[in-house]
Scaffold this motif. Structure first.
Motif, PDB file in Angstrom:
ATOM      1  N   MET A 175      66.375  59.361  66.850  1.00  0.00           N
ATOM      2  CA  MET A 175      65.050  59.798  66.480  1.00  0.00           C
ATOM      3  C   MET A 175      64.895  59.917  64.968  1.00  0.00           C
ATOM      4  O   MET A 175      63.913  59.453  64.424  1.00  0.00           O
ATOM      5  N   PHE A 176      65.865  60.565  64.337  1.00  0.00           N
ATOM      6  CA  PHE A 176      65.806  60.751  62.888  1.00  0.00           C
ATOM      7  C   PHE A 176      65.854  59.409  62.164  1.00  0.00           C
ATOM      8  O   PHE A 176      65.107  59.196  61.199  1.00  0.00           O
ATOM      9  N   VAL A 177      66.701  58.490  62.652  1.00  0.00           N
ATOM     10  CA  VAL A 177      66.838  57.181  62.001  1.00  0.00           C
ATOM     11  C   VAL A 177      65.531  56.398  62.114  1.00  0.00           C
ATOM     12  O   VAL A 177      65.088  55.781  61.147  1.00  0.00           O
ATOM     13  N   LYS A 178      64.910  56.424  63.289  1.00  0.00           N
ATOM     14  CA  LYS A 178      63.635  55.714  63.462  1.00  0.00           C
ATOM     15  C   LYS A 178      62.567  56.288  62.540  1.00  0.00           C
ATOM     16  O   LYS A 178      61.822  55.543  61.908  1.00  0.00           O
ATOM     17  N   ARG A 179      62.492  57.589  62.437  1.00  0.00           N
ATOM     18  CA  ARG A 179      61.511  58.235  61.559  1.00  0.00           C
ATOM     19  C   ARG A 179      61.781  57.865  60.099  1.00  0.00           C
ATOM     20  O   ARG A 179      60.848  57.607  59.330  1.00  0.00           O
ATOM     21  N   LEU A 180      63.055  57.830  59.718  1.00  0.00           N
ATOM     22  CA  LEU A 180      63.431  57.465  58.354  1.00  0.00           C
ATOM     23  C   LEU A 180      63.023  56.020  58.047  1.00  0.00           C
ATOM     24  O   LEU A 180      62.457  55.734  56.982  1.00  0.00           O
ATOM     25  N   ILE A 181      63.271  55.133  58.994  1.00  0.00           N
ATOM     26  CA  ILE A 181      62.896  53.721  58.804  1.00  0.00           C
ATOM     27  C   ILE A 181      61.380  53.582  58.720  1.00  0.00           C
ATOM     28  O   ILE A 181      60.858  52.859  57.861  1.00  0.00           O
ATOM     29  N   ASP A 182      60.642  54.254  59.599  1.00  0.00           N
ATOM     30  CA  ASP A 182      59.173  54.197  59.568  1.00  0.00           C
ATOM     31  C   ASP A 182      58.622  54.733  58.253  1.00  0.00           C
ATOM     32  O   ASP A 182      57.710  54.144  57.656  1.00  0.00           O
ATOM     33  N   THR A 183      59.170  55.836  57.785  1.00  0.00           N
ATOM     34  CA  THR A 183      58.718  56.433  56.526  1.00  0.00           C
ATOM     35  C   THR A 183      59.031  55.513  55.351  1.00  0.00           C
ATOM     36  O   THR A 183      58.189  55.330  54.457  1.00  0.00           O
ATOM     37  N   THR A 184      60.215  54.920  55.365  1.00  0.00           N
ATOM     38  CA  THR A 184      60.596  53.989  54.300  1.00  0.00           C
ATOM     39  C   THR A 184      59.676  52.773  54.299  1.00  0.00           C
ATOM     40  O   THR A 184      59.218  52.331  53.245  1.00  0.00           O
ATOM     41  N   GLU A 185      59.392  52.253  55.492  1.00  0.00           N
ATOM     42  CA  GLU A 185      58.493  51.105  55.605  1.00  0.00           C
ATOM     43  C   GLU A 185      57.112  51.439  55.043  1.00  0.00           C
ATOM     44  O   GLU A 185      56.546  50.668  54.254  1.00  0.00           O
ATOM     45  N   LYS A 186      56.572  52.575  55.421  1.00  0.00           N
ATOM     46  CA  LYS A 186      55.246  52.971  54.930  1.00  0.00           C
ATOM     47  C   LYS A 186      55.260  53.188  53.420  1.00  0.00           C
ATOM     48  O   LYS A 186      54.309  52.829  52.734  1.00  0.00           O
ATOM     49  N   GLY A 187      56.345  53.734  52.909  1.00  0.00           N
ATOM     50  CA  GLY A 187      56.467  53.920  51.464  1.00  0.00           C
ATOM     51  C   GLY A 187      56.447  52.602  50.719  1.00  0.00           C
ATOM     52  O   GLY A 187      55.759  52.449  49.703  1.00  0.00           O
ATOM     53  N   PHE A 188      57.201  51.626  51.233  1.00  0.00           N
ATOM     54  CA  PHE A 188      57.214  50.314  50.587  1.00  0.00           C
ATOM     55  C   PHE A 188      55.862  49.624  50.692  1.00  0.00           C
ATOM     56  O   PHE A 188      55.431  48.939  49.756  1.00  0.00           O
ATOM     57  N   LEU A 189      55.173  49.796  51.809  1.00  0.00           N
ATOM     58  CA  LEU A 189      53.843  49.200  51.937  1.00  0.00           C
ATOM     59  C   LEU A 189      52.856  49.821  50.953  1.00  0.00           C
ATOM     60  O   LEU A 189      52.004  49.117  50.400  1.00  0.00           O
ATOM     61  N   ILE A 190      52.984  51.107  50.713  1.00  0.00           N
ATOM     62  CA  ILE A 190      52.132  51.764  49.709  1.00  0.00           C
ATOM     63  C   ILE A 190      52.449  51.216  48.320  1.00  0.00           C
ATOM     64  O   ILE A 190      51.544  50.930  47.531  1.00  0.00           O
ATOM     65  N   ILE A 191      53.736  51.033  48.034  1.00  0.00           N
ATOM     66  CA  ILE A 191      54.132  50.469  46.736  1.00  0.00           C
ATOM     67  C   ILE A 191      53.577  49.058  46.586  1.00  0.00           C
ATOM     68  O   ILE A 191      53.035  48.695  45.528  1.00  0.00           O
ATOM     69  N   ILE A 192      53.681  48.252  47.649  1.00  0.00           N
ATOM     70  CA  ILE A 192      53.139  46.888  47.599  1.00  0.00           C
ATOM     71  C   ILE A 192      51.637  46.930  47.340  1.00  0.00           C
ATOM     72  O   ILE A 192      51.111  46.147  46.531  1.00  0.00           O
ATOM     73  N   ALA A 193      50.924  47.830  48.003  1.00  0.00           N
ATOM     74  CA  ALA A 193      49.473  47.942  47.798  1.00  0.00           C
ATOM     75  C   ALA A 193      49.159  48.336  46.356  1.00  0.00           C
ATOM     76  O   ALA A 193      48.269  47.747  45.720  1.00  0.00           O
ATOM     77  N   LEU A 194      49.886  49.311  45.827  1.00  0.00           N
ATOM     78  CA  LEU A 194      49.652  49.741  44.447  1.00  0.00           C
ATOM     79  C   LEU A 194      49.942  48.623  43.454  1.00  0.00           C
ATOM     80  O   LEU A 194      49.183  48.397  42.505  1.00  0.00           O
ATOM     81  N   PHE A 195      51.047  47.928  43.667  1.00  0.00           N
ATOM     82  CA  PHE A 195      51.385  46.820  42.766  1.00  0.00           C
ATOM     83  C   PHE A 195      50.367  45.686  42.872  1.00  0.00           C
ATOM     84  O   PHE A 195      50.038  45.045  41.873  1.00  0.00           O
ATOM     85  N   THR A 196      49.862  45.446  44.080  1.00  0.00           N
ATOM     86  CA  THR A 196      48.854  44.400  44.249  1.00  0.00           C
ATOM     87  C   THR A 196      47.571  44.758  43.510  1.00  0.00           C
ATOM     88  O   THR A 196      46.985  43.918  42.811  1.00  0.00           O
ATOM     89  N   VAL A 197      47.142  45.994  43.645  1.00  0.00           N
ATOM     90  CA  VAL A 197      45.939  46.447  42.925  1.00  0.00           C
ATOM     91  C   VAL A 197      46.183  46.383  41.414  1.00  0.00           C
ATOM     92  O   VAL A 197      45.309  45.952  40.646  1.00  0.00           O
ATOM     93  N   GLY A 198      47.387  46.773  40.973  1.00  0.00           N
ATOM     94  CA  GLY A 198      47.717  46.693  39.546  1.00  0.00           C
ATOM     95  C   GLY A 198      47.702  45.263  39.032  1.00  0.00           C
ATOM     96  O   GLY A 198      47.169  44.987  37.954  1.00  0.00           O
ATOM     97  N   ALA A 199      48.280  44.343  39.808  1.00  0.00           N
ATOM     98  CA  ALA A 199      48.288  42.937  39.400  1.00  0.00           C
ATOM     99  C   ALA A 199      46.869  42.380  39.354  1.00  0.00           C
ATOM    100  O   ALA A 199      46.517  41.611  38.448  1.00  0.00           O
ATOM    101  N   MET A 200      46.059  42.787  40.319  1.00  0.00           N
ATOM    102  CA  MET A 200      44.667  42.328  40.331  1.00  0.00           C
ATOM    103  C   MET A 200      43.920  42.868  39.112  1.00  0.00           C
ATOM    104  O   MET A 200      43.150  42.128  38.475  1.00  0.00           O
ATOM    105  N   ALA A 201      44.157  44.120  38.764  1.00  0.00           N
ATOM    106  CA  ALA A 201      43.511  44.705  37.584  1.00  0.00           C
ATOM    107  C   ALA A 201      43.953  43.985  36.309  1.00  0.00           C
ATOM    108  O   ALA A 201      43.125  43.710  35.430  1.00  0.00           O
ATOM    109  N   GLN A 202      45.238  43.667  36.217  1.00  0.00           N
ATOM    110  CA  GLN A 202      45.734  42.928  35.053  1.00  0.00           C
ATOM    111  C   GLN A 202      45.071  41.559  34.953  1.00  0.00           C
ATOM    112  O   GLN A 202      44.698  41.115  33.861  1.00  0.00           O
ATOM    113  N   GLU A 203      44.928  40.892  36.087  1.00  0.00           N
ATOM    114  CA  GLU A 203      44.298  39.566  36.097  1.00  0.00           C
ATOM    115  C   GLU A 203      42.836  39.659  35.662  1.00  0.00           C
ATOM    116  O   GLU A 203      42.359  38.833  34.885  1.00  0.00           O
TER     117      GLU A 203
END
Length: 119
Positions: A1-29
Motif C-alpha cells: 500500500m505504501f509503495v503504491k501511494r509513493l509511486i502515485d505521488t511521485t508520478e503526480k509530482g513529475f507530471l506537475i513538473i512537466i506541466a510547469l516546464f511546458t508552460v515555462g517553455a511556452m512563455a519563453q517562446e
C-alpha cells in the motif's frame, strides 16, 4: 500500500513538473517571438506541441489514463516541424522517410478511432 501511494505521488509530482516546464517553455517562446517580431510556421507548430502536451496532462488528470492518439498527434506535429526546419536544402530521401512516418502514424490514428467506434 505504501509503495503504491509513493509511486502515485511521485508520478503526480513529475507530471506537475512537466506541466510547469511546458508552460515555462511556452512563455519563453512567446517572449522570443515578441522580441523578434516575427512568427513562422515552425513557431506555431512548436506552440501546438506545447498545447498538446498540456492537453495530454489534462486528459490524464481527468481520466487517469492517456489516450494513445494524443502522443501520436504530438509525434506527427513534431515530424512536420522537423520537415519545415530542414527546408529545401535537406536530403530528399529523408523527407520521404519523415513524411512516410507521418502517414503511418496517421493511419494508426485512423485504425485506432475505427476500433473505438466498434466498441
Amino acid at each position: 500500500m505504501f509503495v503504491k501511494r509513493l509511486i502515485d505521488t511521485t508520478e503526480k509530482g513529475f507530471l506537475i513538473i512537466i506541466a510547469l516546464f511546458t508552460v515555462g517553455a511556452m512563455a519563453q517562446e512567446v517572449m522570443l517571438l515578441i522580441e523578434l517580431r516575427k512568427v513562422e510556421l515552425k513557431d506555431l507548430l512548436l506552440m501546438f506541441i506545447y498545447a498538446e502536451v498540456l492537453g495530454m496532462l489534462g486528459a490524464f488528470y481527468s481520466s487517469h489514463r492517456i489516450p494513445i492518439t494524443i502522443p501520436l498527434f504530438i509525434a506527427m506535429t513534431a515530424l512536420s516541424r522537423l520537415i519545415i526546419l530542414q527546408g529545401k536544402d535537406g536530403d530528399p530521401s529523408i523527407l520521404l522517410y519523415e513524411s512516410g512516418a507521418i502517414l503511418m502514424i496517421a493511419i494508426s490514428c485512423w485504425v485506432i478511432n475505427r476500433l473505438r467506434e466498434r466498441e
